[in-house]
Design an enzyme around this catalytic site. Structure first.
Site, mmCIF file in Angstrom:
data_model
loop_
_atom_site.group_PDB
_atom_site.id
_atom_site.type_symbol
_atom_site.label_atom_id
_atom_site.label_comp_id
_atom_site.label_asym_id
_atom_site.label_seq_id
_atom_site.Cartn_x
_atom_site.Cartn_y
_atom_site.Cartn_z
ATOM 1 N N HIS A 56 0.838 -1.206 0.000
ATOM 2 C CA HIS A 56 0.000 0.000 0.000
ATOM 3 C C HIS A 56 0.869 1.251 0.000
ATOM 4 O O HIS A 56 1.228 1.786 1.048
ATOM 5 C CB HIS A 56 -0.905 -0.021 1.231
ATOM 6 C CG HIS A 56 -1.971 1.004 1.234
ATOM 7 N ND1 HIS A 56 -3.207 0.772 1.819
ATOM 8 C CD2 HIS A 56 -2.043 2.260 0.745
ATOM 9 C CE1 HIS A 56 -3.970 1.855 1.683
ATOM 10 N NE2 HIS A 56 -3.265 2.766 1.038
ATOM 11 N N ASP A 150 -8.708 2.859 -3.147
ATOM 12 C CA ASP A 150 -8.203 3.450 -1.907
ATOM 13 C C ASP A 150 -8.190 4.976 -1.958
ATOM 14 O O ASP A 150 -7.814 5.586 -2.952
ATOM 15 C CB ASP A 150 -6.793 2.954 -1.611
ATOM 16 C CG ASP A 150 -6.294 3.473 -0.273
ATOM 17 O OD1 ASP A 150 -6.896 3.127 0.750
ATOM 18 O OD2 ASP A 150 -5.336 4.254 -0.267
ATOM 19 N N HIS A 177 -10.928 0.081 0.989
ATOM 20 C CA HIS A 177 -10.794 1.215 1.914
ATOM 21 C C HIS A 177 -12.128 1.302 2.655
ATOM 22 O O HIS A 177 -13.113 1.798 2.114
ATOM 23 C CB HIS A 177 -10.510 2.484 1.109
ATOM 24 C CG HIS A 177 -10.513 3.744 1.911
ATOM 25 N ND1 HIS A 177 -9.381 4.505 2.091
ATOM 26 C CD2 HIS A 177 -11.510 4.409 2.569
ATOM 27 C CE1 HIS A 177 -9.684 5.568 2.825
ATOM 28 N NE2 HIS A 177 -10.961 5.530 3.116
ATOM 29 N N HIS A 230 -5.568 -0.680 5.723
ATOM 30 C CA HIS A 230 -5.349 0.132 6.938
ATOM 31 C C HIS A 230 -6.429 -0.025 8.023
ATOM 32 O O HIS A 230 -7.057 0.930 8.455
ATOM 33 C CB HIS A 230 -5.154 1.607 6.606
ATOM 34 C CG HIS A 230 -6.074 2.182 5.561
ATOM 35 N ND1 HIS A 230 -7.431 2.023 5.581
ATOM 36 C CD2 HIS A 230 -5.799 2.938 4.470
ATOM 37 C CE1 HIS A 230 -7.961 2.655 4.542
ATOM 38 N NE2 HIS A 230 -6.987 3.209 3.852
ATOM 39 N N ASP A 303 0.871 2.685 3.758
ATOM 40 C CA ASP A 303 -0.027 3.746 3.304
ATOM 41 C C ASP A 303 0.753 5.049 3.156
ATOM 42 O O ASP A 303 0.287 6.132 3.530
ATOM 43 C CB ASP A 303 -1.213 3.925 4.252
ATOM 44 C CG ASP A 303 -2.317 4.801 3.658
ATOM 45 O OD1 ASP A 303 -2.256 5.105 2.455
ATOM 46 O OD2 ASP A 303 -3.230 5.194 4.412
ATOM 47 N N HIS A 307 2.535 14.462 0.659
ATOM 48 C CA HIS A 307 1.842 15.700 0.306
ATOM 49 C C HIS A 307 2.851 16.840 0.282
ATOM 50 O O HIS A 307 3.762 16.881 1.114
ATOM 51 C CB HIS A 307 0.744 16.034 1.319
ATOM 52 C CG HIS A 307 -0.413 15.089 1.282
ATOM 53 N ND1 HIS A 307 -1.305 15.035 0.235
ATOM 54 C CD2 HIS A 307 -0.828 14.150 2.175
ATOM 55 C CE1 HIS A 307 -2.218 14.113 0.482
ATOM 56 N NE2 HIS A 307 -1.951 13.548 1.650
#
EC number: 3.5.2.3
Length: 429
Positions: A56, A150, A177, A230, A303, A307
């Site tokens: 992931h 996801d 998800h 997750h 995950d 950003h």
């Protein structure tokens, strides 16, 4: 390719032995090995693991190269000990066609730092309305076997059933998800005491648990495979445990941050702690650790969600959700699972290499035993190391880590991808 002799490493945390790499393959393991002309790595006291596999990862390319690219993401992966990552489909354009997944696959081949296996979108545009080209993506050069929307939930039960039925034909898996969208409208953090005190919109555990309960029953009904992304609550653990007791073909993952961090950190209003699913309570964290230890949760997946600075350096409500994780995952697992006695290093190898490779269909190349004749995809870890996390040194293009300034144990000193060193002495080759 030259020969490499790793001397005195504890394979999967066991007895010290030598490992000889010749070309792309492990040539021999044992005591007092020698090889003329080999590069020798003195690894006494270090732990040798099979190369890690992340089921992931968000690599963001194409479309959001301001936060990550396949190249920078795979460099981060190699730095964290990974030799293979699965790239999530929420790119721009969405990876919902054979063309896009093949583009990501080719970019991974070109990067050279780790193998990249694209994940295909379940629905066109991640909109949850119409199935994507699942068969075409599977038949493409990328050979996609894992499909996920996801970032969004496949909340329509009919669509989810059809997806499970479709991938059953070629042994694929739907990675869900789990987030009931109407129960999380306007949600900013875990619903509980802290959200009530802070006046932030709450994200109830039942929003996750209700989708997991539905989907394990759907998987049982159609005889297909479902993977839970997750997983974050104690209630979700109990549902998965129950499903496995019935023989339902379900697997589940937990992130490193859900094994360590709690919603108490949100009191700082620092957006670095804003993530989907949200940080939960201490009770949830303990339940997740126990479930990972007893096998209810199958794997650790990062995950990794990079950003750019402007998407996190803002007020909480406007901030993007997500944390980078590839370069700190193994350290967090060492702290939360190994140093607490819940797992040994063989258990870490199972949950961070063997099992994710099996779930994702890569077990012919990754997640292999550290023995003669096997591919030389390996990770060497100095478990005695202690260091403070400094994101300025990350290989990732983004810096949104929740561990900045925190001391974590362990350091990847070497990563080998098919016998080639991608990390040497803790630095990218």
């Amino acid at each position: 390719m030259s020969k490499i002799l790793i001397r005195g490493a504890k394979v999967l945390g066991g007895e010290a032995q030598d490992v000889l790499i010749d070309g792309e393959t492990i040539a021999a393991t044992g005591a007092d090995l020698s090889a003329d002309g080999a590069t020798v790595i003195e690894a006494a006291g270090q732990v040798l693991l099979p190369g890690l596999v992340d089921l992931h990862t968000h690599l963001r390319e194409p479309g959001r190269e301001d936060s990550e690219t396949v190249l920078t993401g795979t460099r981060a992966a190699a730095s964290g000990g990974y030799t293979a990552v699965f790239a999530m489909a929420n790119t721009f354009p969405v990876a919902d066609t054979a063309g896009v997944v093949e583009q990501v696959y080719r970019l991974g081949k070109e990067s050279g730092y780790c193998d990249v296996q694209p994940i295909g979108a379940v629905t066109i545009g991640l909109e949850g309305k119409k199935l994507s080209e699942l068969g075409a993506m599977h038949e493409s050069a990328a050979r996609v076997t894992v499909f996920s929307d996801d970032g969004k939930c496949v909340d329509d039960a009919v669509i989810m059933r059809r997806a499970l039925e479709y991938v059953k034909a070629f042994g694929g898996v739907i990675a869900q998800h789990a987030q009931e969208p109407r129960l999380t409208e306007g949600a900013q953090m875990n619903e509980g005491i802290v959200s009530a005190e802070l006046g932030l919109g709450g994200w109830p555990a039942v929003a996750e648990e209700s989708i997991i309960a539905r989907d394990v029953l759907l998987a049982e009904h159609v005889g297909s495979r479902v993977h839970i992304c997750h997983l974050s609550t104690a209630g979700s653990v109990e549902i998965v445990r129950w499903a496995k007791s019935r023989g339902i073909d379900v697997t589940a993952e937990v992130t490193p941050h859900h094994l360590l961090l709690t919603d108490e950190l949100v009191r700082s209003y620092n957006p670095v702690y804003k993530v989907n699913p949200p940080l939960r309570t201490e009770r949830d964290v303990m339940a997740l650790r126990e479930a990972l230890a007893d096998g209810t949760i199958d794997i650790v997946a990062t995950d990794h969600a990079p950003h750019p600075h402007e998407d996190k350096d803002c007020e909480w409500a406007a901030a993007a959700m997500g944390m980078v994780g590839l370069e700190t995952a193994l350290s967090v697992v060492q702290q939360t699972m190994v140093e607490t006695g819940l797992l040994d290093w063989a258990g870490v190898a199972e949950r961070m290499s063997f099992a994710p490779a099996r779930i994702g269909g890569l077990s012919h190349r990754h997640g292999r035993p550290v023995s003669a004749g096997e591919p030389a995809n390996l990770t060497l870890v100095d478990t005695s190391y202690r260091g403070v996390v400094d994101p300025a040194g990350f290989a990732s293009r983004s810096r949104n880590t929740p561990y900045e300034g925190r001391e974590l144990p362990g350091r990847v000193t070497h990563t080998f991808l098919r016998g080639r060193t991608t990390v040497v002495d803790g630095k990218l080759a």
